[in-house]
Design a protein around this motif. Structure first.
Motif, PDB file in Angstrom:
ATOM      1  N   UNK A  39      31.128  13.049  20.482  1.00 38.79           N
ATOM      2  CA  UNK A  39      31.746  12.527  21.705  1.00 38.79           C
ATOM      3  C   UNK A  39      32.219  11.084  21.575  1.00 38.79           C
ATOM      4  N   UNK A  40      33.290  10.788  22.257  1.00 38.17           N
ATOM      5  CA  UNK A  40      33.839   9.434  22.304  1.00 38.17           C
ATOM      6  C   UNK A  40      33.064   8.596  23.323  1.00 38.17           C
ATOM      7  N   UNK A  41      32.474   9.257  24.309  1.00 34.02           N
ATOM      8  CA  UNK A  41      31.729   8.571  25.367  1.00 34.02           C
ATOM      9  C   UNK A  41      30.278   9.012  25.338  1.00 34.02           C
ATOM     10  N   UNK A  42      29.364   8.041  25.340  1.00 32.41           N
ATOM     11  CA  UNK A  42      27.936   8.325  25.253  1.00 32.41           C
ATOM     12  C   UNK A  42      27.236   7.927  26.545  1.00 32.41           C
ATOM     13  N   UNK A  43      26.298   8.740  26.960  1.00 30.51           N
ATOM     14  CA  UNK A  43      25.538   8.471  28.176  1.00 30.51           C
ATOM     15  C   UNK A  43      24.593   7.279  27.968  1.00 30.51           C
ATOM     16  N   UNK A  44      24.297   6.564  29.037  1.00 30.61           N
ATOM     17  CA  UNK A  44      23.430   5.375  28.972  1.00 30.61           C
ATOM     18  C   UNK A  44      22.141   5.630  28.204  1.00 30.61           C
ATOM     19  N   UNK A  45      21.476   6.714  28.543  1.00 32.98           N
ATOM     20  CA  UNK A  45      20.187   7.026  27.920  1.00 32.98           C
ATOM     21  C   UNK A  45      20.326   7.149  26.399  1.00 32.98           C
ATOM     22  N   UNK A  46      21.404   7.782  25.955  1.00 36.81           N
ATOM     23  CA  UNK A  46      21.640   7.963  24.516  1.00 36.81           C
ATOM     24  C   UNK A  46      21.894   6.617  23.850  1.00 36.81           C
ATOM     25  N   UNK A  60      24.227  -5.611  31.044  1.00 39.51           N
ATOM     26  CA  UNK A  60      24.855  -6.891  30.723  1.00 39.51           C
ATOM     27  C   UNK A  60      26.128  -6.690  29.891  1.00 39.51           C
ATOM     28  N   UNK A  61      26.091  -5.787  28.929  1.00 39.18           N
ATOM     29  CA  UNK A  61      27.282  -5.482  28.123  1.00 39.18           C
ATOM     30  C   UNK A  61      28.399  -4.930  29.013  1.00 39.18           C
ATOM     31  N   UNK A  62      27.995  -4.117  29.977  1.00 42.72           N
ATOM     32  CA  UNK A  62      28.961  -3.513  30.903  1.00 42.72           C
ATOM     33  C   UNK A  62      29.575  -4.576  31.807  1.00 42.72           C
ATOM     34  N   UNK A  63      28.732  -5.407  32.411  1.00 39.80           N
ATOM     35  CA  UNK A  63      29.180  -6.415  33.383  1.00 39.80           C
ATOM     36  C   UNK A  63      30.067  -7.476  32.721  1.00 39.80           C
ATOM     37  N   UNK A  64      29.720  -7.862  31.494  1.00 44.20           N
ATOM     38  CA  UNK A  64      30.503  -8.894  30.800  1.00 44.20           C
ATOM     39  C   UNK A  64      31.778  -8.341  30.177  1.00 44.20           C
ATOM     40  N   UNK A  65      31.972  -7.027  30.259  1.00 40.57           N
ATOM     41  CA  UNK A  65      33.201  -6.424  29.752  1.00 40.57           C
ATOM     42  C   UNK A  65      33.247  -6.261  28.247  1.00 40.57           C
ATOM     43  N   UNK A  73      29.807  10.683  38.506  1.00 38.55           N
ATOM     44  CA  UNK A  73      28.738  11.245  39.328  1.00 38.55           C
ATOM     45  C   UNK A  73      27.428  10.451  39.204  1.00 38.55           C
ATOM     46  N   UNK A  74      27.536   9.139  39.219  1.00 38.42           N
ATOM     47  CA  UNK A  74      26.350   8.289  39.190  1.00 38.42           C
ATOM     48  C   UNK A  74      25.807   7.973  37.813  1.00 38.42           C
ATOM     49  N   UNK A  75      26.384   8.547  36.773  1.00 38.07           N
ATOM     50  CA  UNK A  75      25.940   8.260  35.406  1.00 38.07           C
ATOM     51  C   UNK A  75      26.988   7.422  34.692  1.00 38.07           C
ATOM     52  N   UNK A  76      26.518   6.445  33.929  1.00 37.18           N
ATOM     53  CA  UNK A  76      27.427   5.610  33.155  1.00 37.18           C
ATOM     54  C   UNK A  76      27.595   6.182  31.757  1.00 37.18           C
ATOM     55  N   UNK A  77      28.825   6.148  31.281  1.00 30.21           N
ATOM     56  CA  UNK A  77      29.156   6.568  29.925  1.00 30.21           C
ATOM     57  C   UNK A  77      29.833   5.394  29.232  1.00 30.21           C
ATOM     58  N   UNK A  78      29.447   5.143  27.975  1.00 34.79           N
ATOM     59  CA  UNK A  78      29.951   3.993  27.231  1.00 34.79           C
ATOM     60  C   UNK A  78      30.799   4.457  26.060  1.00 34.79           C
ATOM     61  N   UNK A  79      31.829   3.674  25.758  1.00 34.51           N
ATOM     62  CA  UNK A  79      32.748   4.015  24.684  1.00 34.51           C
ATOM     63  C   UNK A  79      32.087   3.765  23.328  1.00 34.51           C
ATOM     64  N   UNK A  80      32.006   4.811  22.542  1.00 39.30           N
ATOM     65  CA  UNK A  80      31.325   4.761  21.246  1.00 39.30           C
ATOM     66  C   UNK A  80      31.999   3.769  20.288  1.00 39.30           C
ATOM     67  N   UNK A  81      33.323   3.763  20.258  1.00 41.92           N
ATOM     68  CA  UNK A  81      34.060   2.871  19.361  1.00 41.92           C
ATOM     69  C   UNK A  81      33.777   1.412  19.685  1.00 41.92           C
TER      70      UNK A  81
END
Length: 90
Positions: A39-46, A60-65, A73-81
């Motif tokens: 996956x290109x997008x990973x769930x927070x827990x992962x 903090x990584x999310x807020x600082x961009x 649906x309430x879950x954050x997904x982060x870009x793997x790259x």
């Protein structure tokens, strides 16, 4: 004349062969799934588990961009790259 009856040993041997074949099929399918499910997008827990970081550090990584994210649906997904780039620079 030889009897064509099936013994308990025959059944046990057949069962072991069958289990072995099933395991091979499952292993092959899991390998294919791992290769196709990168996956290109990973769930927070992962992400937290992979990078051994707290929820606050990830926030903090999310807020600082520093990493792109999506909220679904309430879950954050982060870009793997982005994560790979960020942690290969440090």
């Amino acid at each position: 004349m030889m009897s064509d009856s099936v013994t308990k040993d025959d059944l046990r041997q057949f069962g072991l062969l069958l289990l072995n074949d099933i395991r091979k099929i499952i292993d092959e399918n899991q390998t294919v799934e791992k290769e196709s499910l990168d996956p290109e997008w990973l769930k927070s827990r992962v992400v937290r588990r992979l990078l051994d970081m707290s929820a606050g550090s990830l926030q903090n990584l999310r807020v600082t961009g520093k990493v792109r994210f999506k909220k679904v649906l309430g879950s954050y997904y982060y870009n793997k790259t982005d994560l790979i780039k960020l942690f290969s620079e440090e």
